[in-house]
Write an enzyme that holds these catalytic residues in place. Sequence first.
Site, PDB file in Angstrom:
ATOM      1  N   LYS A  13     -20.509 -92.575  23.251  1.00  0.00           N
ATOM      2  CA  LYS A  13     -21.446 -91.461  22.504  1.00  0.00           C
ATOM      3  C   LYS A  13     -22.691 -92.164  21.978  1.00  0.00           C
ATOM      4  O   LYS A  13     -23.668 -91.476  22.243  1.00  0.00           O
ATOM      5  CB  LYS A  13     -20.434 -91.066  21.348  1.00  0.00           C
ATOM      6  CG  LYS A  13     -19.246 -90.399  21.802  1.00  0.00           C
ATOM      7  CD  LYS A  13     -18.708 -89.831  20.541  1.00  0.00           C
ATOM      8  CE  LYS A  13     -18.078 -90.778  19.361  1.00  0.00           C
ATOM      9  NZ  LYS A  13     -17.062 -91.646  19.965  1.00  0.00           N
ATOM     10  N   ARG A  88     -15.579 -84.419  13.177  1.00  0.00           N
ATOM     11  CA  ARG A  88     -14.113 -85.135  13.762  1.00  0.00           C
ATOM     12  C   ARG A  88     -12.913 -84.355  13.469  1.00  0.00           C
ATOM     13  O   ARG A  88     -12.040 -84.898  13.883  1.00  0.00           O
ATOM     14  CB  ARG A  88     -14.139 -86.629  13.229  1.00  0.00           C
ATOM     15  CG  ARG A  88     -15.096 -87.372  13.642  1.00  0.00           C
ATOM     16  CD  ARG A  88     -14.941 -88.984  13.389  1.00  0.00           C
ATOM     17  NE  ARG A  88     -16.134 -89.877  13.835  1.00  0.00           N
ATOM     18  CZ  ARG A  88     -15.903 -91.135  13.966  1.00  0.00           C
ATOM     19  NH1 ARG A  88     -14.879 -91.834  13.426  1.00  0.00           N
ATOM     20  NH2 ARG A  88     -16.964 -92.041  14.366  1.00  0.00           N
ATOM     21  N   ARG A 122     -17.328-105.599  22.216  1.00  0.00           N
ATOM     22  CA  ARG A 122     -18.818-105.352  21.704  1.00  0.00           C
ATOM     23  C   ARG A 122     -18.975-106.482  20.464  1.00  0.00           C
ATOM     24  O   ARG A 122     -18.177-106.706  19.915  1.00  0.00           O
ATOM     25  CB  ARG A 122     -18.687-103.852  20.876  1.00  0.00           C
ATOM     26  CG  ARG A 122     -19.816-103.463  20.122  1.00  0.00           C
ATOM     27  CD  ARG A 122     -19.916-102.043  20.109  1.00  0.00           C
ATOM     28  NE  ARG A 122     -18.664-101.414  19.546  1.00  0.00           N
ATOM     29  CZ  ARG A 122     -18.398-100.192  19.441  1.00  0.00           C
ATOM     30  NH1 ARG A 122     -19.613 -99.259  19.766  1.00  0.00           N
ATOM     31  NH2 ARG A 122     -17.578 -99.727  18.742  1.00  0.00           N
ATOM     32  N   ARG A 155     -17.406-106.418  14.722  1.00  0.00           N
ATOM     33  CA  ARG A 155     -17.196-105.565  13.397  1.00  0.00           C
ATOM     34  C   ARG A 155     -15.770-105.441  13.367  1.00  0.00           C
ATOM     35  O   ARG A 155     -14.853-105.519  14.041  1.00  0.00           O
ATOM     36  CB  ARG A 155     -17.801-104.338  13.802  1.00  0.00           C
ATOM     37  CG  ARG A 155     -19.268-104.384  13.761  1.00  0.00           C
ATOM     38  CD  ARG A 155     -19.742-102.817  13.607  1.00  0.00           C
ATOM     39  NE  ARG A 155     -19.037-101.896  14.380  1.00  0.00           N
ATOM     40  CZ  ARG A 155     -19.907-100.991  15.091  1.00  0.00           C
ATOM     41  NH1 ARG A 155     -21.149-101.005  15.299  1.00  0.00           N
ATOM     42  NH2 ARG A 155     -19.248-100.186  15.820  1.00  0.00           N
ATOM     43  N   ARG A 166      -7.665 -96.315  15.725  1.00  0.00           N
ATOM     44  CA  ARG A 166      -8.749 -95.450  15.897  1.00  0.00           C
ATOM     45  C   ARG A 166      -8.616 -94.511  16.956  1.00  0.00           C
ATOM     46  O   ARG A 166      -8.897 -93.057  16.832  1.00  0.00           O
ATOM     47  CB  ARG A 166     -10.242 -96.041  15.945  1.00  0.00           C
ATOM     48  CG  ARG A 166     -10.586 -97.035  14.705  1.00  0.00           C
ATOM     49  CD  ARG A 166     -11.736 -97.969  15.181  1.00  0.00           C
ATOM     50  NE  ARG A 166     -12.894 -97.203  15.532  1.00  0.00           N
ATOM     51  CZ  ARG A 166     -13.798 -97.557  16.340  1.00  0.00           C
ATOM     52  NH1 ARG A 166     -13.939 -98.702  16.839  1.00  0.00           N
ATOM     53  NH2 ARG A 166     -14.802 -96.617  16.599  1.00  0.00           N
TER      54      ARG A 166
END
Length: 209
Positions: A13, A88, A122, A155, A166
Amino acid sequence: MRLILLGPPGAGKGTQAEKLSAYLRVPCISTGDSLRHNVAENTELGKKAKPYMDSGKLVPDELVIAMTERRLKEPDAKKGFILDGFPRTIAQAEALLKLTRLDAAVSLFLEPEELIKRNTGRRVCPKDDTVYHIWMNPPKKPGICDKCGTPLVIRADDKEEVVRKRIETYERQTAPLIKYYRDRGLLREVYASGLIEEIFLRTIEALKA
């Protein structure tokens, strides 16, 4: 044009929002980036949001809605915007419709295991927030930011156990938005596998349709 981008964590996104922002010449408004900025700056919002973000849970609606409302009132959003990470929940979607009209809701979809691979690969520069990926967009020197030479970090919300939570949270609380926007004739679905440019072209075609 006033757009929102939907999709599970790792669907791309943020990347597509930036490309659409440049193409459409409207600001990309990322609630995720705003929340992380508030956490880093230790603001009151950041203090409240941090426990939810670290555990892979959604930040409460009232915090995100208030922040988004303030952002949409800024001058650069008058002619349009791209919302990445909001809404969301159905409650957030209802609140958004009271704040502004929408032209389309773009839903990026991908297989669950590819989502896990994307998220856990990531890496982020803690100094300038540049995002890398060990498979799809690696730094020139492993573990080091190309721009400033700072060691890259993972992260907290990109660790596998948090990523899985998530995705589960998305399926439970956010996926109902697909039906919500489909019922209103606003949904545009885009398969998010492949090269970034390929996905971008699919998105443009979906918007034209």
